[in-house]
Motif scaffolding. Structure first.
Motif, PDB file in Angstrom:
ATOM      1  N   ALA A 108       0.854  -1.194   0.000  1.00 20.62           N
ATOM      2  CA  ALA A 108       0.000   0.000   0.000  1.00 20.62           C
ATOM      3  C   ALA A 108       0.885   1.237   0.000  1.00 20.62           C
ATOM      4  CB  ALA A 108      -0.920   0.019   1.213  1.00 20.62           C
ATOM      5  N   ARG A 109       0.433   2.286  -0.690  1.00 22.28           N
ATOM      6  CA  ARG A 109       1.193   3.541  -0.695  1.00 22.28           C
ATOM      7  C   ARG A 109       0.587   4.475   0.333  1.00 22.28           C
ATOM      8  NH1 ARG A 109       4.840   6.532  -3.249  1.00 22.28           N
ATOM      9  NH2 ARG A 109       5.244   4.940  -4.815  1.00 22.28           N
ATOM     10  N   PRO A 110       1.321   4.795   1.401  1.00 20.96           N
ATOM     11  CA  PRO A 110       0.777   5.680   2.430  1.00 20.96           C
ATOM     12  C   PRO A 110       0.749   7.129   1.983  1.00 20.96           C
ATOM     13  CG  PRO A 110       2.698   4.415   3.214  1.00 20.96           C
ATOM     14  CD  PRO A 110       2.657   4.301   1.735  1.00 20.96           C
ATOM     15  N   ALA A 111      -0.228   7.862   2.507  1.00 25.84           N
ATOM     16  CA  ALA A 111      -0.222   9.312   2.370  1.00 25.84           C
ATOM     17  C   ALA A 111       0.610   9.898   3.506  1.00 25.84           C
ATOM     18  CB  ALA A 111      -1.650   9.844   2.437  1.00 25.84           C
ATOM     19  N   ILE A 112       1.229  11.035   3.264  1.00 22.26           N
ATOM     20  CA  ILE A 112       1.990  11.700   4.330  1.00 22.26           C
ATOM     21  C   ILE A 112       0.990  12.226   5.365  1.00 22.26           C
ATOM     22  CG2 ILE A 112       3.600  13.536   4.892  1.00 22.26           C
ATOM     23  CD1 ILE A 112       4.779  11.274   3.176  1.00 22.26           C
ATOM     24  N   PRO A 113       1.092  11.793   6.607  1.00 17.22           N
ATOM     25  CA  PRO A 113       0.063  12.152   7.603  1.00 17.22           C
ATOM     26  C   PRO A 113       0.154  13.599   8.051  1.00 17.22           C
ATOM     27  CG  PRO A 113       1.814  10.871   8.631  1.00 17.22           C
ATOM     28  CD  PRO A 113       2.100  10.874   7.160  1.00 17.22           C
ATOM     29  N   ALA A 306       1.533   6.139  11.557  1.00 23.40           N
ATOM     30  CA  ALA A 306       0.510   6.530  10.601  1.00 23.40           C
ATOM     31  C   ALA A 306       0.890   6.120   9.177  1.00 23.40           C
ATOM     32  CB  ALA A 306       0.263   8.035  10.677  1.00 23.40           C
ATOM     33  N   LEU A 307       2.172   6.235   8.841  1.00 24.21           N
ATOM     34  CA  LEU A 307       2.626   5.796   7.523  1.00 24.21           C
ATOM     35  C   LEU A 307       2.434   4.291   7.343  1.00 24.21           C
ATOM     36  CD1 LEU A 307       5.951   7.822   7.206  1.00 24.21           C
ATOM     37  CD2 LEU A 307       3.972   8.048   5.690  1.00 24.21           C
ATOM     38  N   PHE A 308       2.690   3.524   8.410  1.00 25.27           N
ATOM     39  CA  PHE A 308       2.625   2.068   8.290  1.00 25.27           C
ATOM     40  C   PHE A 308       1.199   1.538   8.336  1.00 25.27           C
ATOM     41  CE2 PHE A 308       3.003  -2.337   9.703  1.00 25.27           C
ATOM     42  CZ  PHE A 308       3.914  -2.813   8.767  1.00 25.27           C
ATOM     43  N   ALA A 309       0.264   2.282   8.877  1.00 26.79           N
ATOM     44  CA  ALA A 309      -1.093   1.774   9.092  1.00 26.79           C
ATOM     45  C   ALA A 309      -1.741   1.185   7.838  1.00 26.79           C
ATOM     46  CB  ALA A 309      -1.966   2.872   9.685  1.00 26.79           C
ATOM     47  N   PRO A 310      -1.696   1.844   6.664  1.00 20.42           N
ATOM     48  CA  PRO A 310      -2.329   1.236   5.497  1.00 20.42           C
ATOM     49  C   PRO A 310      -1.622  -0.025   5.011  1.00 20.42           C
ATOM     50  CG  PRO A 310      -1.220   3.275   4.889  1.00 20.42           C
ATOM     51  CD  PRO A 310      -1.220   3.209   6.377  1.00 20.42           C
ATOM     52  N   VAL A 311      -0.318  -0.118   5.226  1.00 23.59           N
ATOM     53  CA  VAL A 311       0.421  -1.324   4.854  1.00 23.59           C
ATOM     54  C   VAL A 311      -0.018  -2.481   5.744  1.00 23.59           C
ATOM     55  CG1 VAL A 311       2.725  -2.330   4.610  1.00 23.59           C
ATOM     56  CG2 VAL A 311       2.360   0.090   4.100  1.00 23.59           C
ATOM     57  N   ARG A 312      -0.133  -2.205   7.022  1.00 21.12           N
ATOM     58  CA  ARG A 312      -0.603  -3.227   7.965  1.00 21.12           C
ATOM     59  C   ARG A 312      -1.997  -3.706   7.577  1.00 21.12           C
ATOM     60  NH1 ARG A 312      -1.919  -1.987  14.378  1.00 21.12           N
ATOM     61  NH2 ARG A 312      -2.980  -3.952  14.812  1.00 21.12           N
ATOM     62  N   ALA A 313      -2.894  -2.779   7.286  1.00 18.95           N
ATOM     63  CA  ALA A 313      -4.268  -3.158   6.929  1.00 18.95           C
ATOM     64  C   ALA A 313      -4.299  -3.999   5.659  1.00 18.95           C
ATOM     65  CB  ALA A 313      -5.124  -1.904   6.762  1.00 18.95           C
ATOM     66  N   ALA A 314      -3.509  -3.609   4.665  1.00 19.80           N
ATOM     67  CA  ALA A 314      -3.468  -4.364   3.413  1.00 19.80           C
ATOM     68  C   ALA A 314      -2.904  -5.756   3.624  1.00 19.80           C
ATOM     69  CB  ALA A 314      -2.653  -3.604   2.372  1.00 19.80           C
TER      70      ALA A 314
END
Length: 356
Positions: A108-113, A306-314
């Motif tokens: 997943a590509r995170p957005a800058i929080p 926050a950057l890692f959160a979407p990677v974890r979810a994916a």
């Protein structure tokens, strides 16, 4: 005489601790944020130990709801744990962009929080005190003096996590009623008061516990690398009055963690874990995988989280262990897949048999 007095036996210290904090056995559930549902905490408490809520990410309303759910299932003891806030993170646009680019290759590509990244700490503290736990507990520092005073006025004890004797002494001076001696074997985040010092503060439990027990006038609770009766008996023999177990409970059905994570715990050798800042920006121990190896410099906590959160979810959605956040201590393989209440009772019965 304190309950850590050298003249007391291991079982005597444990019994004194239990009498003081309303327990039938000296085992505490570690307050693992996101992995301590009320069902798990109440099962440990109903067996005679202490339940726990890791409230780092929990809103004030969520803290109240969790306490209500716990009390609907148990009249036992429980702790609520909060992180002491770090100074505001130093934002580094280039470093954050490099990390986002790296993480994009892992699902997943995170957005800058931007904006607030954590619940309001003062509001969490108010909710924690209002919930009326047996114990409030801290990690990464000491509670503000007004929180300690409010807890004492309500008859609530304070347990402080420490990774060095200097940290432990600072917490005792601030009013801590017991110290959680966090050995380097522990899964999850290191409790160093200074985030930058965490890599240097990795003393193992076999050295940390007796040093704390010899130097402090409050009970010592051992945590880190304890997942079976042998570890409990050893910790008490070394001078602890109780133990706190985290990874050892994660395979219990009440923990309800992701099945891929649970399977990885069951297979993990001690050397399969590593300390990393990739998951949150704060140093913590988890099962090594592709996303933790070869990463660029992480952003500060909580920006990195926050950057890692979407990677974890994916990764969780894809059942992908190579990009999943899988906290675990070095004793992970000892974790048993059995109901938490049965596990708690069995561990203490077996530990008692090993003690004089």
């Amino acid at each position: 005489m304190t309950i850590n007095a050298a003249t007391m036996s291991a079982t005597g210290r444990a019994q004194a601790f239990c009498d003081r904090f309303g327990l039938r056995l000296p085992i505490l559930l570690a307050p693992m944020a996101g992995s301590t549902p009320a069902a798990l905490a109440s099962a440990v408490a109903n067996a005679g130990g202490m339940g726990a809520l890791g409230a780092l990410n929990t809103t004030p309303e969520g803290i109240a709801a969790w306490a209500g759910a716990f009390r609907a299932q148990s009249n036992g003891s429980f702790q609520i744990n909060l992180w002491i806030p770090d100074p505001p993170p130093v934002r580094d646009a280039a470093r954050e962009a490099a990390m986002a680019h790296y993480l994009a290759g892992h699902g997943a590509r995170p957005a800058i929080p931007e904006g607030p990244l954590l619940p309001d700490f003062a509001a969490q503290c108010a909710a924690m005190l209002a919930a009326g736990p047996t114990v409030i507990s801290s990690i990464m520092g000491v509670f503000p003096a007004d929180v300690v005073a409010a807890a004492k006025a309500r008859g609530i004890a304070w347990f402080a996590t420490a990774t060095t004797l200097a940290e432990a002494r600072e917490a005792v001076a601030a009013g801590a009623d017991a110290i959680l001696a966090q050995g380097a074997e522990a899964g999850g985040h290191r409790g160093a008061f200074d985030a930058a010092a965490a890599e240097r503060q990795v003393t193992g439990s076999i050295a940390l516990i007796p040093r704390f027990a010899d130097a402090l006038d409050v009970p010592v609770i051992a945590t880190g690398g304890i997942a079976d009766a042998r570890g409990i008996a050893a910790a008490l023999t070394l001078g602890a009055s109780a133990v706190q177990i985290g990874t050892g409970y994660l395979r219990c059905p009440e923990a309800a963690i992701h099945p891929v994570w649970a399977a990885a715990i069951a297979a993990a050798e001690p050397e399969d874990t590593m300390v990393t800042r990739v998951f949150s920006g704060r140093l913590g121990r988890g099962i090594a995988n592709a996303v933790t190896r070869g990463a660029p410099a992480p952003a500060d906590y909580p920006v990195q989280r926050a950057l890692f959160a979407p990677v974890r979810a994916a990764a969780e959605k894809a059942n992908n262990p190579e990009a999943m956040q899988m906290w675990a201590g070095q004793a992970a393989r000892l974790a048993a897949a059995e109901p938490a209440g049965e596990l708690t009772a069995r561990l203490w019965a077996e530990a008692r048999a090993l003690l004089p």
